[in-house]
Write a protein that holds these residues in place. Structure first.
Motif, PDB file in Angstrom:
ATOM      1  N   GLY A  50      -1.840  -5.858  -7.588  1.00 53.43           N
ATOM      2  CA  GLY A  50      -1.162  -6.662  -8.568  1.00 53.43           C
ATOM      3  C   GLY A  50       0.171  -6.599  -8.529  1.00 53.43           C
ATOM      4  O   GLY A  50       0.631  -5.470  -8.006  1.00 53.43           O
ATOM      5  N   PHE A  51       0.940  -7.304  -9.370  1.00 53.28           N
ATOM      6  CA  PHE A  51       2.292  -7.126  -9.625  1.00 53.28           C
ATOM      7  C   PHE A  51       2.862  -5.837 -10.025  1.00 53.28           C
ATOM      8  O   PHE A  51       4.002  -5.633  -9.732  1.00 53.28           O
TER       9      PHE A  51
ATOM     10  N   PRO B 134      -1.891 -22.007  -1.997  1.00 56.04           N
ATOM     11  CA  PRO B 134      -3.279 -21.975  -1.408  1.00 56.04           C
ATOM     12  C   PRO B 134      -4.198 -22.850  -1.909  1.00 56.04           C
ATOM     13  O   PRO B 134      -5.189 -23.267  -1.281  1.00 56.04           O
TER      14      PRO B 134
ATOM     15  N   GLU C 255      -4.022  -6.853   1.233  1.00 57.29           N
ATOM     16  CA  GLU C 255      -4.781  -8.273   1.344  1.00 57.29           C
ATOM     17  C   GLU C 255      -4.051  -9.224   1.920  1.00 57.29           C
ATOM     18  O   GLU C 255      -2.914  -9.311   1.664  1.00 57.29           O
TER      19      GLU C 255
ATOM     20  N   GLU D 128      -8.259  -6.951  -9.592  1.00 55.27           N
ATOM     21  CA  GLU D 128      -7.258  -7.781  -9.199  1.00 55.27           C
ATOM     22  C   GLU D 128      -6.343  -7.893 -10.241  1.00 55.27           C
ATOM     23  O   GLU D 128      -6.554  -7.938 -11.325  1.00 55.27           O
TER      24      GLU D 128
ATOM     25  N   GLU E  67      -0.983  -6.144 -13.545  1.00 54.48           N
ATOM     26  CA  GLU E  67       0.271  -6.679 -13.780  1.00 54.48           C
ATOM     27  C   GLU E  67       1.129  -5.499 -14.589  1.00 54.48           C
ATOM     28  O   GLU E  67       2.314  -5.626 -14.539  1.00 54.48           O
TER      29      GLU E  67
ATOM     30  N   ASP F 278     -15.393 -11.282  -3.663  1.00 56.55           N
ATOM     31  CA  ASP F 278     -14.146 -11.505  -4.408  1.00 56.55           C
ATOM     32  C   ASP F 278     -14.226 -12.260  -5.546  1.00 56.55           C
ATOM     33  O   ASP F 278     -15.086 -12.977  -5.898  1.00 56.55           O
ATOM     34  N   ASP F 279     -13.260 -12.357  -6.385  1.00 54.92           N
ATOM     35  CA  ASP F 279     -13.128 -12.952  -7.848  1.00 54.92           C
ATOM     36  C   ASP F 279     -14.543 -12.860  -8.719  1.00 54.92           C
ATOM     37  O   ASP F 279     -15.166 -13.594  -9.159  1.00 54.92           O
TER      38      ASP F 279
ATOM     39  N   ARG G 158      -9.053 -11.153 -11.779  1.00 52.45           N
ATOM     40  CA  ARG G 158      -8.006 -10.920 -12.573  1.00 52.45           C
ATOM     41  C   ARG G 158      -8.120 -11.436 -14.209  1.00 52.45           C
ATOM     42  O   ARG G 158      -7.475 -10.672 -14.865  1.00 52.45           O
TER      43      ARG G 158
ATOM     44  N   LEU H 231      -2.337 -16.457   2.688  1.00 54.46           N
ATOM     45  CA  LEU H 231      -1.874 -17.514   3.751  1.00 54.46           C
ATOM     46  C   LEU H 231      -0.680 -18.154   2.840  1.00 54.46           C
ATOM     47  O   LEU H 231      -0.777 -18.402   1.652  1.00 54.46           O
ATOM     48  N   ARG H 232       0.531 -18.357   3.630  1.00 58.31           N
ATOM     49  CA  ARG H 232       1.604 -19.175   3.016  1.00 58.31           C
ATOM     50  C   ARG H 232       1.850 -20.271   3.960  1.00 58.31           C
ATOM     51  O   ARG H 232       1.656 -20.414   5.042  1.00 58.31           O
TER      52      ARG H 232
ATOM     53  N   GLN I 204      -0.512  -8.095   0.404  1.00 60.62           N
ATOM     54  CA  GLN I 204      -0.442  -7.514  -0.713  1.00 60.62           C
ATOM     55  C   GLN I 204      -1.203  -5.976  -0.789  1.00 60.62           C
ATOM     56  O   GLN I 204      -2.309  -6.175  -0.299  1.00 60.62           O
TER      57      GLN I 204
ATOM     58  N   ASN J 164      -9.382 -13.247   3.388  1.00 57.23           N
ATOM     59  CA  ASN J 164     -10.271 -14.131   2.640  1.00 57.23           C
ATOM     60  C   ASN J 164     -10.867 -15.013   3.814  1.00 57.23           C
ATOM     61  O   ASN J 164     -10.457 -15.595   4.823  1.00 57.23           O
TER      62      ASN J 164
END
Ligand code: C2E
Ligand code: MG
Ligand code: MG
Ligand code: MG
Length: 293
Positions: A259-260, A75, A59, A238, A241, A181-182, A205, A62-63, A45, A119
């Motif tokens: 972000g989106f 995740p 960033e 973060e 949108e 983060d966060d 976010r 993981l998928r 992203q 991360n």
């Protein structure tokens, strides 16, 4: 009747519990095989400067795609299982290695100056051999530690502050960037900001999405950014949108955003197309169709 009803409720509860336990066991069982079966992949992203719109980097997210569990597993679900079962170290190593490989590719082909952000779970950071592992991985690719960033969360410091801190100082000395983060969720303690060797702060976010919901939220957001800047930290928002959310974080001098609104995480196979669309030319391998990779 009441008794019957109560019993029914227990049965429903019981079967729900059973489902959850079974699901967890299955996730753990298949997680064990996921690396060997090639079920992991990385998404990327992009992050952008809020004013110049210059891309900061990506960033890495993981998928996990597993047929037995019905395809894509989130995740938030499997990372927790991986942390509880100890697999997170092995999985995390795979992520760092794959991210470094991609970093090498992107540096060779597109960018002179950008960052790949990974991360890192608290469990990984507390490993005694973590630094050796990182040094060994970095030496295997033509990359610079300065192009790597590790995203950590505050939860690291609740349990094993000392070991995590020692490792963080070493990581920082190597030149790798560290991002919190966060920020704003969980156990946020402002003292972490001053005591830890961090370079940047990622505002969760929830602050970004709530920013239009009144003066208190706005003040919170603005204050966090001012504080971070006073401490010499970069700030990344973060979960941006919408355009309005971007304007808000920009108004408060937030340095970067993801972000989106800009892009969802991009799969490995879509990344070259995305970069081409954005106007990035493959400057080292032009016309080669990236066949070296
Ligand atoms: P995170 O590090 O905070 O990552 C951001 C999450 O927000 C990602 O979810 C991303 O897809 C999502 N996101 C990005 N932009 C937007 C937006 O505009 N709106 C909304 N609603 N969501 C957005 P994802 O990929 O599901 O990952 C969830 C969490 O799982 C991550 O949160 C991170 O804590 C963890 N995670 C992901 N990959 C790894 C990994 O390789 N290692 C470790 N230890 N944890 C990871
Ligand atoms: Mg998700
Ligand atoms: Mg993150
Ligand atoms: Mg986050």
């Amino acid at each position: 009747f009441a008794k019957e009803n109560g019993k029914n409720k227990w049965q429903i509860f019981d079967s729900k519990m059973k489902e959850i336990v079974e699901r967890n066991l299955n996730v753990e069982r298949y997680l064990r095989k996921a690396i060997d079966r090639n079920e992991f992949s990385l998404s990327y992203q992009p992050q952008f400067h809020t004013i110049t719109n210059k891309m900061r980097g990506f960033e890495v997210l993981l998928r996990w795609d597993n047929d037995e569990l019905g395809g894509n597993v989130e995740p938030v679900e499997f990372i927790r299982v991986a942390e509880n079962s100890g697999f997170i170290n092995e999985i995390g190593e795979w992520v760092i290695r794959s991210a470094c490989k991609k970093l090498e590719y992107l540096w060779n082909n597109y960018f002179d100056d950008f960052i790949i952000s990974v991360n890192i779970s608290p469990i990984q950071l507390m490993q005694h051999n973590f630094i050796d592992l990182i040094e060994s991985i970095i030496s295997q690719y033509s990359i610079l530690p300065e192009m790597l960033e590790f995203e950590i969360t505050e939860s690291v410091f609740i349990e094993s502050y000392d070991q995590a801190r020692i490792n963080l100082e070493k990581i920082k000395k190597m030149g790798i960037k560290i991002s919190l983060d966060d920020f704003g969720t969980g156990y946020s303690s402002l003292s972490y900001l001053n005591n830890l060797p961090i370079d940047s702060l990622k505002i969760d976010r929830t602050f970004v999405s709530d920013v239009s919901k009144g003066i208190f939220k706005e003040t919170m957001l603005e204050s966090i950014i001012i504080l971070a800047h006073k401490l010499g930290l970069d700030v990344i928002a973060e979960g941006v949108e919408t355009r309005d959310q971007l304007f808000s974080v920009r108004k408060f001098n937030c340095d970067f955003a993801q972000g989106f609104h800009f892009s969802e995480p991009i799969s490995e196979s879509d990344l070259d197309d995305y970069l081409k669309h954005k106007g990035y030319k493959s400057f080292r391998n032009s016309n080669s169709n990236y066949k070296d990779y």
